[in-house]
Design a protein around this motif. Sequence first.
Motif, mmCIF file in Angstrom:
data_model
loop_
_atom_site.group_PDB
_atom_site.id
_atom_site.type_symbol
_atom_site.label_atom_id
_atom_site.label_comp_id
_atom_site.label_asym_id
_atom_site.label_seq_id
_atom_site.Cartn_x
_atom_site.Cartn_y
_atom_site.Cartn_z
ATOM 1 N N GLU A 1 0.821 -1.210 0.000
ATOM 2 C CA GLU A 1 0.000 0.000 0.000
ATOM 3 C C GLU A 1 0.859 1.265 0.000
ATOM 4 O OE1 GLU A 1 -2.257 0.576 3.522
ATOM 5 O OE2 GLU A 1 -3.714 1.871 2.569
ATOM 6 N N ARG B 1 -6.949 -5.987 -2.895
ATOM 7 C CA ARG B 1 -6.078 -4.920 -2.402
ATOM 8 C C ARG B 1 -4.824 -4.789 -3.269
ATOM 9 N NH1 ARG B 1 -5.430 -0.145 -0.355
ATOM 10 N NH2 ARG B 1 -4.440 -0.097 -2.345
ATOM 11 N N SER C 1 -3.826 -1.558 -5.724
ATOM 12 C CA SER C 1 -2.522 -0.875 -5.654
ATOM 13 C C SER C 1 -1.847 -0.879 -7.014
ATOM 14 C CB SER C 1 -1.640 -1.573 -4.606
ATOM 15 O OG SER C 1 -2.207 -1.455 -3.314
ATOM 16 N N GLY D 1 -9.526 0.990 -1.678
ATOM 17 C CA GLY D 1 -8.297 0.437 -1.100
ATOM 18 C C GLY D 1 -8.334 0.480 0.411
ATOM 19 N N MET E 1 -8.263 -2.687 2.934
ATOM 20 C CA MET E 1 -7.213 -2.795 3.943
ATOM 21 C C MET E 1 -7.817 -2.869 5.341
ATOM 22 S SD MET E 1 -4.039 -3.180 3.754
ATOM 23 C CE MET E 1 -2.839 -3.539 5.049
#
Length: 754
Positions: A57, A113, A117, A141, A145
Motif C-alpha cells: 500500500e 487490495r 494498488s 483500497g 485494507m
Amino acid sequence: MIRRRVAIGLGLGTLLAVGSASVALDLKSRDDAALVDHTMEVLQKSSDLRLLLRQVESASRAFALTADDRFVAEFQDARQRVPAALADLLHAVNDNAAQVTRLTSIDEVVKRRLDLSGRLIQLRAANNQAALDNLLAGGPGRAAMATITATLDAFNAEERRLLATRTETSQRTGAWLLMIDLTGVGVLLLIAAYLIRRAYMSDRTLRSSLSRSQATAMSLEAQALQQRGELAVAYDELRRSSAILENTFNSMAEGVLVVDPDGTIVLSNPAVGDFLGTQTGRTFAQMVVENRFFENDGITPIPDDDLPIATALRGLSFDRREVVVKPADGRAQARLMVSGRPLRNSAGAISGAVLVYHDVTEVHETERLLQQAQKLDAIGKLTGGVAHDFNNRLTLITGSIEVLIDTVQDRPAAAELAALISRAADRCTELIRHLLAFARKQPLRPRDIDVNATVQDIAKLLRPTLGEQIEIKAILAEEELVAHVDSAQLANSLVNMAINARDAMADGGKLLLETQSAALDATYAAANPGVVPGRYIMVAVSDTGSGMPQEVQNRAFEPFFTTKEAGKGSGLGLSMVYGFAKQSGGHVKIYSEEHRGTTIRLYLPPAQTAEQVAAEPDIALPTGHETILVVEDDPLVRSFVLAQLQSLGYTTLSAARGREALAIVDGDQPFELLFTDVIMPGGVSGRQLAEAVQAKRPSVRVLYTSGYTDNAILEHGQLLSEALLLTKPYRRAELAQMVRRALSPASPAPLRPA
C-alpha cells in the motif's frame, strides 16, 4: 526382611511410579513447549504478512505522489511475496479450522487490495490524474485494507489466547514436575531441576519473543501512522500545487498543446483553442481540415508533413517559427510564433510532442505600419530634397521664359514655342507642389475654417466633375466643426479623394462625404505610428467601388504609385493628401475591402481659437530703389534673382553662404532687406543668419525663400506668424510683390533673436 522387601518394593514401585509419572510429565512439557513455539511462529508469520501488505500500500501511494520508479520496484517485490506469506500462514494453522476459515475469508480481499494498488501505479504512470483522483477519493483500497486488518487482528488475538493457554499449561506441568522431583530421589531431583530449568528457559524465551513481537508490532503501527500522515500532507500539497498549475495553465496568453504519437490532442489550454479551435480528443488531421496554415508571408501554404506538430513528432525541436493560420470557419486569421519539442519516454522513444503558440498578430501589424510610416518618411525626405534642387532650376527657367516671351513677341513661331515652354514649366511647378505636399514641405496658410461649409462647397463642385453616374451624398455633423488647416489644401485633398473614388466606380456608384467630431485614444495611437491621441475633426470620403487589396493599401500613399493605366494617373493624389494631413498635425486612414468599396478618413486638428485668419489681399507689382542683400547657395538661382531685382530698380549685394553674408554685415555697406534661402550649407541656416543680422542692424527687414521649409522657419510645417516666405519657383511679379511687402512699413515686425 519381608517388610524391607515390601518397603523396597513399595519404594521401587513408588520410584517406578514417580519415574513413570516424571517421564510422562516431561513428555507433556516438551509438547507444551513445542505448541508455545509453534504459536510464536504463527504470530511472527502473521506479522510478516501484515508488514508486506503495508509495504504494498505504501509503495503504490508513494509512486502515485512522486512517480519515483524506486517505489514501483518496492511494490513489485512486496506484491510477489504476499501470496507465499499467506499460504505459509495457512499451512501453519491447518490444524485449527477456525483460524483457517479466518484466513480463507480474506484471500479475495488481499487479491483485490493488490490489484487496486497495481491499478494506482498504472494510472499514475499514464498521467491519468482524473482517474487517479477518483480512485483515491473512492476509498476502495482503504476499505479492503480495513477488512484485512480487522481479520488479522482477530487472528492474532486468537493466537495470543492460545499462547496464553499453552504457556499456563506448560507452567503448570513444570510445577508438577517440581513436586515429583522434590519427593523423589536425587536423580529425579536432577531430572526435575533440568526440567524446571528447561521450563524456565522456555518461558523466558517465550516472553522475550512475545515482547519483541509486541515491540515490532507497535513500531510498525507507529511507522504506518506516521507514513499515513506524511502521505496525507503530501497529497494535500500535491492537490494545491496541481490547482495552482491548472489555473496558471488555463490563464496563460500563450497557447499550449500536447499531443500523443498519433497526433491526438491530450492537453490544451483555452488560448490555443482561440487560435486553432482545438480541444482535447481531436486529432491532427481534424485540425488541418479546420485551419489552413501558411508561411510568414501569408501566401505560401505549409505542407501537412512540415507543420509544427508533424515536425515535433518527427523528433525535431524548433523555436519561434512564424506561421499564419487562416481558420476555415471564418474566424480572423492569426499570426503565431510557434516553438515545439518532442516528448520521449524512459526508453528514448517519442511519446508525443508539446507546442507553445504566441500570438504576434498585433505586434506584426504595428511593425508593418511603423515600417510603412518610416518608408514614407524616407521617401518624403528624398522627394523633398529632389524638389528643392529642382525648384532652384525651375525658378531660373520660369523667370527666363518671361524675358524670352517679351523678347520674341514679334516672331510668332518663337513666341508660340516660348509659350509652350512656359506652360510646361507651369505643369512642372504643379508637379513639384504635389511632391512638396507629400514631403510635408509645402508652405501652408492655416486658418480656422468651417469644415461643414467647405465640404458642402466641394460637394457642389463635384457633381458636374464626377458625372451623372456617380450619386453624391453629404452627411454633415449637426454641430459646428471648425478646423485649423489650410482651406485650399483641404479642398484639393477632398477633390483628389473624390476623383480616386470615381475611378474606382467605372460603372457608377455612390460617393458619400461625412463630417463629425472624433477622438483618437492611446490604443489607436499605439497601433498607428505618428498619431497623437486627442480630439480631431473627421472628414470621410466613401465609395462603393472595387476596393483595394491589402498590398495596394500598403502603398497607396507612395508618390507615383498608381494602379491606373499609363497616362491616366500620376500617382500623386493620395500622396499629397497624406502629406497635407501629416503636415497639418492630423492623420489619414484607409479602410477598404475588395469589391465592397473604400473609405478614406481624414482627421484634422480642431481650431484652438474662434478667430479666423483673413485671406491676404493681392498686392500690385511695384518697383523700388532700396539695397537688398541676396543670400543663395545655388549660383544659377542667385544670378537670376540678382538680375530680376536689378531690373526692378533695386541695388543688390550677394553672398553664397551665411558666413559670407555675416562678413558683409560686419562691413560698412548698408542694406534694407535680407533676402535669404532657408536651408543652406556651411552651418548657418537662414533663420540663424537673420537673427545675427537683426542683432547688429535691427532696422533690416527679412524675406525668406525656399523650395521647402524646415523647423528653422516653420513650426510643424506652418509659417511662423512674424516671417514672410516666398516659395520657389516664383515669377518676377511674385518676387516684386513680396519684396515690396517686406520693405513696406505695414509688413510684419522683424524677426527677433530666439
